[in-house]
Design an enzyme around this catalytic site. Structure first.
Site, short mmCIF file in Angstrom:
data_model
loop_
_atom_site.label_atom_id
_atom_site.label_comp_id
_atom_site.label_asym_id
_atom_site.label_seq_id
_atom_site.Cartn_x
_atom_site.Cartn_y
_atom_site.Cartn_z
N GLU A 1 156.66 57.78 3.41
CA GLU A 1 157.50 57.34 2.30
C GLU A 1 158.90 57.93 2.39
OE1 GLU A 1 156.90 54.98 0.36
OE2 GLU A 1 154.76 54.73 0.65
N ASP B 1 159.95 50.13 -5.98
CA ASP B 1 161.01 50.19 -4.97
C ASP B 1 161.80 48.88 -5.05
OD1 ASP B 1 159.44 48.29 -3.74
OD2 ASP B 1 159.42 49.25 -1.78
N TYR C 1 159.65 57.35 -7.15
CA TYR C 1 159.02 56.41 -6.23
C TYR C 1 157.97 57.10 -5.34
CZ TYR C 1 158.52 53.69 -2.03
OH TYR C 1 157.97 53.05 -0.96
#
Ligand code: SF4
Length: 351
Positions: A34, A135, A117
């Site tokens: 990520e 996102d 996020y």
């Protein structure tokens, strides 16, 4: 609502890309992927992910590493503060959490570099928590499907998207649901000219039915790019050259560079000779300046950097150089992590 989620998760089952981090639920791997994927395209991110995991297979190997080793792996990805924060977080998790990521969003978000996020992604993918991931892809899908015109940059706007995504998630498996919406945005509901005619959701899509696909989501207000002027001085002394580490809170923090003079415009040789730093660098060194300089422009998302490279050969090293720069053998330059701009310069012009 639930029909839309079902359609999305079924679509995901048959259309998802085979990406390395989709073969694991391990929080460390999910976190690494990520962070790499923020500001990085998936195709480019995959190679970095493989190299990262090979070098640092777990939280302890990362926590015990030297930051320079990490920056070397990160080289070329940009936004180096991501790597610096990862290093701090790895150390903290290794020391204070027995090497294990907490499983709650509220705990995850406390770590350096883990924002809304990433915390949601780790909590949902690794620990199956009902935390929607928002996102750019998700914002776009939700804005178009439900006709949301609020900005994603305001607190109120974000809350609207969060509530809508939460409702859509319902009782679906959070891991699968989140990845399905993100993947749908990345592959089907793309920013420009999505193939709406063949989209499985076109019958329920607000934007398609109301001819608003190009207007949604509302465009971000572009931030003005800062213009900067960097005069680099490539100093050669026999087989040696000189570098320094960038330590200030600025772009490329902790990366190495050759001596730099930042000014209000690019300097000519006569202008350079009146510059204080240049005078310090060249004092008592018998400098021989190569006449031809190289100019390059480097564009970052928020800055445009006009650069000029001067090469000078010196026969003596003065105290200023000794106290401010690191002397290295020219052949060892590649061992130091540098910006893409400097790498490009050395690849093209250093022979
Ligand atoms: S119909 Fe078009 S805009 Fe709507 S979800 Fe499908 S691809 Fe996106």
């Amino acid at each position: 609502m639930s029909d839309i989620s079902k359609t999305l998760t079924e679509w995901y089952a048959s259309n998802k890309r085979d990406l390395p981090w989709r073969h694991t639920k391990n929080a460390y791997n999910i976190w690494v992927s990520e962070i790499i994927l923020q500001q990085t395209r998936v195709n480019q991110g995959v190679n970095y992910y493989y190299r990262f995991i090979e070098k640092f297979p777990d939280i302890y190997s990362l926590a015990n590493s030297d930051i320079d080793e990490l920056l070397k792996i990160w080289q070329g990805l940009g936004y180096y503060s991501r790597a610096v924060n990862m290093h701090k977080t790895a150390k903290e998790i290794a020391k204070n959490c027995k090497g294990k990521f907490p499983d709650e969003y509220n705990e995850l978000i406390k770590f350096k570099g883990i924002g809304d996020y990433t915390a949601s992604a780790i909590a949902s993918i690794s620990f199956n928590k009902k935390t929607p991931v928002l996102d750019g892809n998700v914002f776009r899908v939700i804005a178009r499907l439900f006709g949301i015109s609020d900005s994603t940059q305001t607190k109120t706007g974000k809350k609207i998207y969060l509530d809508k995504t939460q409702q859509l998630m319902g009782n679906h498996n959070p891991e699968i649901f989140n990845q399905a919406v993100m993947e749908f945005g990345a592959l089907q509901c793309v920013p420009k000219i999505p193939d709406c005619i063949n989209c499985i959701l076109n019958k329920v899509c607000f934007a398609y039915k109301n001819n608003r696909v190009n207007d949604l989501p509302v465009k971000k207000i572009k931030t003005k790019q800062r213009i900067r002027y960097f005069n680099y001085i490539y100093i050669k002394h026999k087989a040696y050259i000189f570098i320094e580490k960038r330590t200030k809170n600025d772009i490329w923090k902790l990366l190495y560079q050759i001596p730099l003079i930042e000014t209000e415009k690019l300097l000519s040789i006569p202008e350079l000779s009146r510059n204080k730093k240049w005078i310090e660098i060249t004092k008592n060194t018998n400098p021989e300046i190569e006449e031809n300089h190289i100019d390059m422009i480097h564009v970052l998302s928020h800055q445009i950097i006009h650069t000029r490279f001067y090469v000078i050969k010196i026969s003596e090293i003065n105290d200023y150089i000794t106290s401010n720069y690191i002397k290295i053998h020219a052949s060892g330059l590649s061992e130091y992590s540098m910006s893409v701009l400097l790498k490009k310069y050395f690849n093209l012009f250093n022979n």
